[in-house]
Design an enzyme around this catalytic site. Structure first.
Site, PDB file in Angstrom:
ATOM      1  N   PHE A 135     -18.257 -17.438  20.442  1.00 20.22           N
ATOM      2  CA  PHE A 135     -18.805 -18.405  19.479  1.00 20.22           C
ATOM      3  C   PHE A 135     -18.433 -18.050  18.042  1.00 20.22           C
ATOM      4  O   PHE A 135     -19.265 -18.121  17.145  1.00 20.22           O
ATOM      5  CB  PHE A 135     -20.327 -18.525  19.631  1.00 20.22           C
ATOM      6  CG  PHE A 135     -20.779 -18.735  21.049  1.00 20.22           C
ATOM      7  CD1 PHE A 135     -20.576 -19.948  21.683  1.00 20.22           C
ATOM      8  CD2 PHE A 135     -21.389 -17.714  21.760  1.00 20.22           C
ATOM      9  CE1 PHE A 135     -20.978 -20.143  23.002  1.00 20.22           C
ATOM     10  CE2 PHE A 135     -21.797 -17.892  23.071  1.00 20.22           C
ATOM     11  CZ  PHE A 135     -21.588 -19.115  23.695  1.00 20.22           C
ATOM     12  N   HIS A 136     -17.165 -17.699  17.819  1.00 26.52           N
ATOM     13  CA  HIS A 136     -16.689 -17.329  16.489  1.00 26.52           C
ATOM     14  C   HIS A 136     -15.503 -18.186  16.052  1.00 26.52           C
ATOM     15  O   HIS A 136     -14.483 -17.652  15.591  1.00 26.52           O
ATOM     16  CB  HIS A 136     -16.267 -15.854  16.466  1.00 26.52           C
ATOM     17  CG  HIS A 136     -17.370 -14.894  16.722  1.00 26.52           C
ATOM     18  ND1 HIS A 136     -17.154 -13.584  17.118  1.00 26.52           N
ATOM     19  CD2 HIS A 136     -18.719 -15.029  16.635  1.00 26.52           C
ATOM     20  CE1 HIS A 136     -18.299 -12.970  17.277  1.00 26.52           C
ATOM     21  NE2 HIS A 136     -19.269 -13.822  16.983  1.00 26.52           N
ATOM     22  N   PRO A 137     -15.564 -19.515  16.145  1.00 28.04           N
ATOM     23  CA  PRO A 137     -14.421 -20.326  15.719  1.00 28.04           C
ATOM     24  C   PRO A 137     -14.240 -20.271  14.201  1.00 28.04           C
ATOM     25  O   PRO A 137     -15.212 -20.313  13.451  1.00 28.04           O
ATOM     26  CB  PRO A 137     -14.788 -21.735  16.180  1.00 28.04           C
ATOM     27  CG  PRO A 137     -16.291 -21.750  16.184  1.00 28.04           C
ATOM     28  CD  PRO A 137     -16.686 -20.355  16.610  1.00 28.04           C
ATOM     29  N   ASP A 190     -10.500 -18.195  17.827  1.00 27.14           N
ATOM     30  CA  ASP A 190     -11.819 -17.831  18.338  1.00 27.14           C
ATOM     31  C   ASP A 190     -11.689 -16.574  19.194  1.00 27.14           C
ATOM     32  O   ASP A 190     -10.608 -16.273  19.709  1.00 27.14           O
ATOM     33  CB  ASP A 190     -12.401 -18.980  19.180  1.00 27.14           C
ATOM     34  CG  ASP A 190     -13.864 -18.787  19.543  1.00 27.14           C
ATOM     35  OD1 ASP A 190     -14.546 -17.966  18.899  1.00 27.14           O
ATOM     36  OD2 ASP A 190     -14.324 -19.469  20.485  1.00 27.14           O
TER      37      ASP A 190
END
Length: 546
Positions: free
Chosen positions: A475-477, A300
């Site tokens: 918020f980029h898992p 992330d």
């Protein structure tokens, strides 16, 4: 729950679990043939909330438990002992209905690395036509940019003087101007490219699902929480989902496609019996297939925020307050430009830390707004500005684990932010360059005081402590069901996105990404949905031809 009565709810060719960025694309493409029956299950509600369509409305839906999964990570010393809130979209359109609307593809090297890891068909040159087909963009080199796709990609227009000064300050600090950071190269600074058209958000739902919902062969079920994938030995046959207090069973004669994202996809697999056998036994799930990579490889983006007090301009802070805000509401309702038409970031800048090779390894965003304390969306009274900066390709790796066989119980999420030394060094370099931009001569007329972290932070140790104590996720898992050949024992799907060792089961979302890309994840997730659709349809056409 498993002992409760389950209601049979239809037989379909394809059952898609998750109506997010990729799932909406899949639902559209797979239902284009009227003889193909498709069922799309989405755990959240419809995306008909006014604030979803309004670009600035993200402050109202982000964190709202009706529209987002409000997950949290496990705390570590490298996050100052803090859990980090990791929101994910929970409505039709998924993250594309609640995000900041940034459209960044990533770099050539990102996708060429995927191909080099044993995933034919996923190189940059092979994905570029899919990116072009996806978008509608008026400007840019047509070799790189699409003109007639369903997703409108536009440039932010905000003539406040401050944003242009920030761009000039970036150039002063060695970052070149770049009119198209989604073109031949990414490095540079420019007004943000966003999925906004006519002052309204363009989501995967509005672009792909809405035009298809009238098709008689497509069924969309909202507020439907998938609780199990069903198997006949090692063949996926359908899905159990809960709606209200009732359990339903939908059957899939061809394939089940999971598109729930990097958090929910691995835990749905785990509670269904696909994953590391040791974990499955711990949570009481049947071992359908021992696949240790499920839930591993979590990556992330971790960001640091720099906040400054400003002068000689009217920031969004002032324009969002009464009585000015009522004029802004009127402007938006009349289809005119105003703060309600703006995304999270007005300017994007991409630059090299000097600690790696290739294109930019740091991304930053700038907006003429600020908030220091209080609830999200509560802006400061005085004029302010905010920069967020993060490393593109972190080397830290984590995991997602189901805690029980109940999908209603939140999973354990551990990204291990800043665990790798290089990640720490790159983030510090990003913070230093961002401070230099804010204090550049081009910004002199607008910059007043650095409020966060403040001038007392100077050494690398002080910058790192600041990042530990205040940093957060972008918020980029990704990566928790990574794509790779069967020879890689930690891969979960092959290059056709089929789950290793399981028939009739594919995954199409951010979890399949072997490595995190150099940009925001919305664009590539829609591309993954399109790519998965083509792979599925090509297979069906090959079967018919045979």
């Amino acid at each position: 729950m498993e002992n409760r009565l389950v209601k049979d709810d239809g037989i379909y060719d394809y059952v898609i679990v998750g109506g997010g960025a990729a799932g909406c694309v899949l639902a559209n493409r797979l239902s284009e043939n009227p003889s193909t029956k498709v069922c799309l299950l989405e755990a959240g509600p419809d995306d008909n909330n006014l604030y979803i369509g309004m670009p600035a409305g993200f402050v109202k839906v982000s964190g709202n438990a009706r529209y987002t999964w409000n997950f949290s990570t496990e705390a570590t010393a490298l996050t100052g002992g803090r859990p980090i809130g990791l929101l994910q979209g929970k409505t039709l359109g998924g993250g594309t209905s609640v995000n900041g609307m940034a459209f960044n593809r990533g770099q050539r090297a990102d996708f060429d690395e995927w191909a080099a890891l044993g995933n034919p068909g996923w190189s940059y040159d092979e994905l570029l036509p899919v990116f072009r087909d996806l978008e509608s963009r008026e400007s840019g080199d047509p070799h790189y940019r699409g003109r007639n796709g369903p997703v409108a990609v536009t440039d932010v227009k905000w003539n406040d003087g401050l944003c242009e000064a920030f761009i000039n300050g970036s150039v002063e600090c060695g970052i070149p101007r770049n009119s198209d950071t989604n073109g031949e190269r990414q490095e540079g600074v420019t007004f943000s490219q966003v999925t906004i058209k006519n002052n309204r958000r363009v989501s995967s739902s509005s672009a792909f699902l809405r035009p298809a919902r009238s098709r008689h062969n497509l069924r969309v079920v909202t507020e439907a929480l998938a609780t199990r994938v069903l198997f006949d030995h090692k063949r996926a046959t359908g899905v159990i989902y809960q709606r209200g207090e009732t359990l339903h069973r939908v059957q899939a004669t061809r394939e089940v496609v999971i598109a729930c994202g990097a958090i929910n996809t691995p835990r749905l697999l785990q509670v269904s019996g696909v994953g590391d056998a040791r974990l499955l036994k711990e949570i009481g799930a049947p071992v359908v297939h021992d696949l240790p990579g499920v839930g591993s490889n979590l990556q992330d983006h971790y960001m640091a925020l720099l906040v400054a007090r400003g002068r000689n301009f009217r920031s969004i802070n002032q324009l969002a307050r009464a009585p000015q805000v009522w004029w802004q509401v009127l402007l938006w309702s009349m289809g005119m430009q105003g703060i309600l038409s703006l995304p999270v970031a007005l300017v994007h800048y991409f630059f090299k830390s000097g600690l790696g090779n290739g294109d930019a390894d740091i991304q930053g965003i700038f907006t003429p707004a600020s908030h220091m304390t209080g609830e999200q969306g509560t802006l400061d009274k005085a004029a302010g500005m905010t920069c967020a900066v993060w490393q593109h390709r972190p080397l830290s790796r984590g995991h997602v684990k189901a805690r029980s066989i109940q999908m209603s119980e939140t999973p354990l999420i551990q990204p291990n932010y800043l665990d790798h030394e290089l990640d720490r060094k790159v983030l510090i370099a990003g913070c230093r360059r961002t401070r230099a931009i804010l204090t550049s001569s081009a910004m002199k007329a607008y910059f007043d005081t650095e409020m966060m972290p403040g001038d007392f932070v100077q050494s690398d140790d002080e910058w790192l402590d600041f990042a530990r104590q205040t940093g957060s996720t972008v918020f980029h898992p990704v990566g928790t069901a990574k794509m790779g050949p069967a020879s890689d024992t930690m891969s979960v799907v092959d290059s056709s996105l089929r789950v290793h060792g399981i028939q009739n089961l594919r995954i199409a979302d951010s979890s399949i990404m072997p490595t995190l890309t150099s940009g925001n994840t919305a664009a590539i997730c829609m591309v993954i949905g399109e790519k998965a659709s083509r792979l599925i349809l090509d297979r069906q056409n090959a079967k018919r031809a045979a």
